[in-house]
Scaffold this motif. Structure first.
Motif, short mmCIF file in Angstrom:
data_model
loop_
_atom_site.label_atom_id
_atom_site.label_comp_id
_atom_site.label_asym_id
_atom_site.label_seq_id
_atom_site.Cartn_x
_atom_site.Cartn_y
_atom_site.Cartn_z
N LEU A 201 0.82 -1.21 0.00
CA LEU A 201 0.00 0.00 0.00
C LEU A 201 0.86 1.27 0.00
O LEU A 201 0.38 2.36 -0.29
N SER A 202 2.14 1.13 0.37
CA SER A 202 3.00 2.33 0.42
C SER A 202 3.72 2.58 -0.90
O SER A 202 4.52 3.49 -1.01
N GLN A 203 3.49 1.69 -1.88
CA GLN A 203 4.21 1.87 -3.15
C GLN A 203 3.58 2.96 -4.00
O GLN A 203 2.39 3.10 -4.04
N VAL B 7 10.31 -8.92 0.33
CA VAL B 7 9.67 -8.06 1.34
C VAL B 7 9.69 -8.75 2.69
O VAL B 7 9.95 -8.13 3.72
N SER B 8 9.44 -10.08 2.72
CA SER B 8 9.43 -10.72 4.03
C SER B 8 10.84 -10.76 4.62
O SER B 8 11.01 -10.80 5.84
N ARG B 9 11.89 -10.68 3.78
CA ARG B 9 13.25 -10.57 4.33
C ARG B 9 13.46 -9.19 4.92
O ARG B 9 14.14 -9.03 5.92
N PHE B 10 12.85 -8.13 4.31
CA PHE B 10 12.95 -6.80 4.90
C PHE B 10 12.37 -6.83 6.32
O PHE B 10 12.93 -6.23 7.24
N SER B 11 11.25 -7.55 6.50
CA SER B 11 10.64 -7.65 7.84
C SER B 11 11.60 -8.35 8.80
O SER B 11 11.73 -7.95 9.96
N GLU B 71 11.56 0.75 8.23
CA GLU B 71 10.20 1.06 8.72
C GLU B 71 9.44 1.91 7.70
O GLU B 71 8.27 1.64 7.42
N LYS B 72 10.14 2.88 7.12
CA LYS B 72 9.48 3.77 6.15
C LYS B 72 9.10 2.95 4.91
O LYS B 72 7.97 3.01 4.44
N LYS B 78 3.22 4.79 9.62
CA LYS B 78 1.86 5.37 9.59
C LYS B 78 0.95 4.51 10.46
O LYS B 78 1.32 3.43 10.88
N GLU B 79 -0.29 4.97 10.64
CA GLU B 79 -1.29 4.14 11.33
C GLU B 79 -2.23 3.61 10.23
O GLU B 79 -2.70 4.36 9.39
N TRP B 80 -2.49 2.30 10.24
CA TRP B 80 -3.35 1.70 9.22
C TRP B 80 -4.66 1.24 9.85
O TRP B 80 -4.66 0.31 10.64
N PRO B 81 -5.79 1.86 9.50
CA PRO B 81 -7.08 1.34 9.98
C PRO B 81 -7.40 0.03 9.26
O PRO B 81 -7.16 -0.09 8.07
#
Ligand SMILES: NC(=O)c1ccc[n+]([C@@H]2O[C@H](COP(=O)([O-])OP(=O)(O)OC[C@H]3O[C@@H](n4cnc5c(N)ncnc54)[C@H](O)[C@@H]3O)[C@@H](O)[C@H]2O)c1
Ligand SMILES: NC(=O)c1ccc[n+]([C@@H]2O[C@H](COP(=O)([O-])OP(=O)(O)OC[C@H]3O[C@@H](n4cnc5c(N)ncnc54)[C@H](O)[C@@H]3O)[C@@H](O)[C@H]2O)c1
Lengths: 203, 203
Positions: A201-203, B7-11, B71-72, B78-81
């Motif tokens: 969603l941030s892309q 992406v899961s490696r970034f996590s 994180e960015k 950000k906050e995600w609803p």
């Protein structure tokens, strides 16, 4: 022998093979497997060669044969009795989750320290007081324990499981727990999956 | 742009950096990261170079700076609803799970089709009838939906979420659901973790 990341790739290959097997596919190449799973063909060939599986050059791997080798290697051709500790919301969802039974993981006993829960049953499985853990693990020859208790109780429950002879633990509680080297600990944390969404969603 | 495996490696890198950061570590090398996460140092360097992060030769990466870049990039600043569909056992466990809130994922509404549940509340969040999904998604500008309903209802719920404008879905139900290309779907299946245990026990 293998780091977890290699073993989790074996699970991915098995899931893919089962899927294409159901679609009637008889042979697959390492490039087809790689393409479907976002890996490289050399990585797939290397992983499968660990298991003594070498595809016929230019032809590929026999889907049924490779799937059954992976099942054996992952220990899925047996039935594994499992104990669940924590009869709360997550415990209830895990108990009725069809994904466990389908792969031969059978919850044979549930434990909780809440006196209002111990003595009741879910379906045909008794919820027992946590003090009855050691006798049940011996009686039903259980090697796998699942932790679904609040964070503050997770380490204590892990110690009780290890003390009773459990050799593998699936931990859902969000804190780091310590176990001896001869016990396998696998944490479940869905935040990696969530982070893949916030990334997208941030892309 | 990146497959999910990257992406899961970034996590993974972020979690590791947060942990060593708390232990007071200021700099880490790609080999230290690789060793802790069962990866190779070239893989770590390649992944981080995608983000324009190049460690100082022989010195390594600044832990705080790299963590905040990750994180960015993962959208965690950000906050995600989030909306949760399914107020059953799993839904209740997910609602009270501290791991979500800690990373900025906030469940702002819960939906269920059971008339006995709609109209009640969990903590300060209302459980609404599933028909109120579109208006709530618009009103609270929600992009992420979590599916915790039985298998037979999962596809229908996914269609309703997509129809209401949700762009990312976390699916706990054990069946394959279809979504359009502009929606990100992430399945949660704990069987891979379980298979790591049966693998370990079969050695
Ligand atoms: N990894 C994930 O994806 C995920 C998702 C949801 C919840 N969780 C975690 O799962 C855990 C359980 O969540 P929940 O919503 O089911 O909580 P819950 O409060 O509904 O259930 C916890 C149960 O554990 C029991 N318990 C507490 N201490 C115990 C002890 N020492 N021995 C035996 N039983 C004990 C309680 O009596 C209760 O029945 C929490 O740690 C939560 O953070 C993880
Ligand atoms: N991936 C995992 O690790 C994991 C673990 C446990 C459970 N599960 C899965 O999660 C799902 C939920 O499990 P549970 O134990 O909470 O079940 P549950 O029966 O306790 O709860 C399901 C809820 O969904 C509601 N519902 C049904 N159809 C609906 C619809 N069309 N719209 C809105 N709400 C609807 C029901 O009213 C009920 O409240 C199941 O699919 C289960 O297989 C996955």
């Amino acid at each position: 022998r293998f780091p977890d990341r290699v073993v989790s790739r074996f699970s991915l290959y098995l899931r893919y093979l089962k899927q294409v097997g159901q679609e009637g596919v008889y042979l697959v190449t390492s490039s087809q497997i790689a393409q479907a799973l976002h890996l490289t063909a050399p990585q797939v060939r290397r992983d499968l060669s660990y298991l003594g599986q070498f595809g016929l050059a230019g032809v590929g791997y026999n889907v049924k044969k490779l799937a059954s080798t992976l099942e054996k290697v992952l220990g899925l051709n047996k039935e594994w009795p499992v104990v669940l500790v924590g009869a709360g919301n997550l415990g209830a969802a895990l108990f009725s989750y069809s994904g466990f039974r389908r792969r031969g993981f059978k919850i044979v006993a549930i434990f909780d320290k809440d006196p209002k829960k111990a003595g009741t049953r879910w379906a045909n499985v008794a919820i027992l007081d946590i003090d009855r853990l050691p006798e049940t693990i011996k009686q039903k020859d259980v090697k796998i324990g699942v932790i679904a208790v609040p964070q503050y109780a997770a380490q204590e429950v892990a110690d009780r499981l290890v003390g009773s002879g459990v050799k593998a633990i699936l931990n859902f509680s969000p804190c780091k727990i310590e176990v001896p080297d001869d016990v396998k600990l696998q944490d479940v944390d869905v935040t990696t999956e969530l982070e893949t969404l916030s990334w997208f969603l941030s892309q």
